[in-house]
Scaffold this motif. Structure first.
Motif, short mmCIF file in Angstrom:
data_model
loop_
_atom_site.label_atom_id
_atom_site.label_comp_id
_atom_site.label_asym_id
_atom_site.label_seq_id
_atom_site.Cartn_x
_atom_site.Cartn_y
_atom_site.Cartn_z
N ASP A 215 0.85 -1.20 0.00
CA ASP A 215 0.00 0.00 0.00
C ASP A 215 0.88 1.25 0.00
O ASP A 215 1.08 1.91 1.03
N ALA A 216 1.44 1.57 -1.16
CA ALA A 216 2.39 2.68 -1.28
C ALA A 216 1.73 4.02 -0.96
O ALA A 216 2.31 4.86 -0.24
N GLU A 217 0.52 4.24 -1.48
CA GLU A 217 -0.17 5.51 -1.24
C GLU A 217 -0.46 5.69 0.25
O GLU A 217 -0.29 6.77 0.81
N GLY A 218 -0.93 4.59 0.87
CA GLY A 218 -1.23 4.66 2.30
C GLY A 218 0.00 4.97 3.13
O GLY A 218 -0.06 5.75 4.09
N TYR A 219 1.13 4.39 2.75
CA TYR A 219 2.37 4.63 3.49
C TYR A 219 2.76 6.10 3.44
O TYR A 219 3.07 6.72 4.46
N ARG A 220 2.74 6.66 2.22
CA ARG A 220 3.14 8.06 2.09
C ARG A 220 2.15 9.01 2.77
O ARG A 220 2.51 10.03 3.33
N ALA A 221 0.87 8.64 2.72
CA ALA A 221 -0.17 9.52 3.25
C ALA A 221 -0.34 9.41 4.76
O ALA A 221 -0.72 10.37 5.41
N ARG A 222 -0.01 8.21 5.34
CA ARG A 222 -0.40 7.97 6.73
C ARG A 222 0.77 7.74 7.69
O ARG A 222 0.53 7.51 8.87
N LEU A 223 2.00 7.79 7.22
CA LEU A 223 3.13 7.55 8.11
C LEU A 223 3.13 8.53 9.28
O LEU A 223 3.32 8.13 10.44
N HIS A 224 2.88 9.81 9.02
CA HIS A 224 2.84 10.80 10.09
C HIS A 224 1.72 10.48 11.08
O HIS A 224 1.89 10.63 12.30
N GLU A 225 0.59 10.03 10.56
CA GLU A 225 -0.54 9.65 11.43
C GLU A 225 -0.14 8.52 12.39
O GLU A 225 -0.49 8.56 13.57
N PHE A 226 0.57 7.51 11.88
CA PHE A 226 1.00 6.41 12.72
C PHE A 226 1.94 6.90 13.83
O PHE A 226 1.88 6.42 14.96
#
Length: 205
Positions: free
Chosen positions: A176-187
């Motif tokens: 899930d490349a898009e999810g990684y770039r979009a949600r890393l800060h959230e994690f």
């Protein structure tokens, strides 16, 4: 995270709570309880335990040759365990401060209490000290590493993982490349909040 995976993760947490309650009932059956962090045995339990104690000499006489001959190798592992404990503590003291992640409270994982059991002789108490400490260090380091993994790479594996830590179930799907770039800060932000909730004594520094 897909709804079904989230439901399964919630079910794991629910079952853990049910298991904890069952353990509490079993403790009551065995005649002891925890009262504000202190062990309390029902009247007469301690005396009964002492009557069941096997003396150290008799214990050694019953030990098989393989146990005696391998004991030095077993106990030699205390050296790397001590080093891992010290190094992991130093690591989180320095790096978690830099990441603004609440540090793992060591005392929640390394618990030494089996010496209070009257039915254990001196050798058995020593064995228990070793196992309590070694397994506690493993659990302590695992929690440190799981927080590190969530901060740097919250991604599931393509292959099955045996007994992953609980945070793993919430990680991003493999690929899930898009999810990684979009949600890393959230994690990372969630980790700071979740870790604080999980360990009230640990505060961001």
């Amino acid at each position: 995270m897909p709804r079904r995976i989230e439901q399964l993760a919630d079910e794991i947490v629910r079952l853990q709570g049910e298991l904890d309650r069952e353990i509490e009932r079993r403790r009551a059956d065995l005649g002891w309880r925890l009262n504000e962090g202190l062990l309390e045995f029902e009247h007469g339990i301690t005396q009964r335990h002492r009557r069941l104690r096997l003396g150290a000499r008799a214990f050694m006489a019953r030990s098989d040759f393989a146990t005696v001959i391998t004991a030095p190798l077993i106990y030699s592992l205390i050296i790397p365990v001590l080093l891992i404990d010290a190094w992991a503590s130093l690591y989180q003291a320095v790096c978690f401060r830099a990441y603004r992640i609440p540090r793992v409270r060591r005392s929640r994982y390394i618990v030494m209490d089996r010496d209070r059991l009257g039915y254990l002789n001196a050798i058995e108490v020593l064995n228990c000290f070793y196992c309590e400490y070694a397994n506690g260090v493993v659990a302590y380091v695992r929690e440190i590493s799981s927080r590190t993994e969530q901060y740097w790479c919250p991604i599931k594996h393509a292959f099955a993982v045996t007994d992953p830590h609980l945070r793993y179930y919430q990680f991003l799907e493999y690929g899930d490349a898009e999810g990684y770039r979009a949600r890393l800060h959230e994690f990372r932000q969630r980790l700071r909040t979740e870790a604080q909730d999980a360990d009230p004594a640990a505060k961001p520094i």
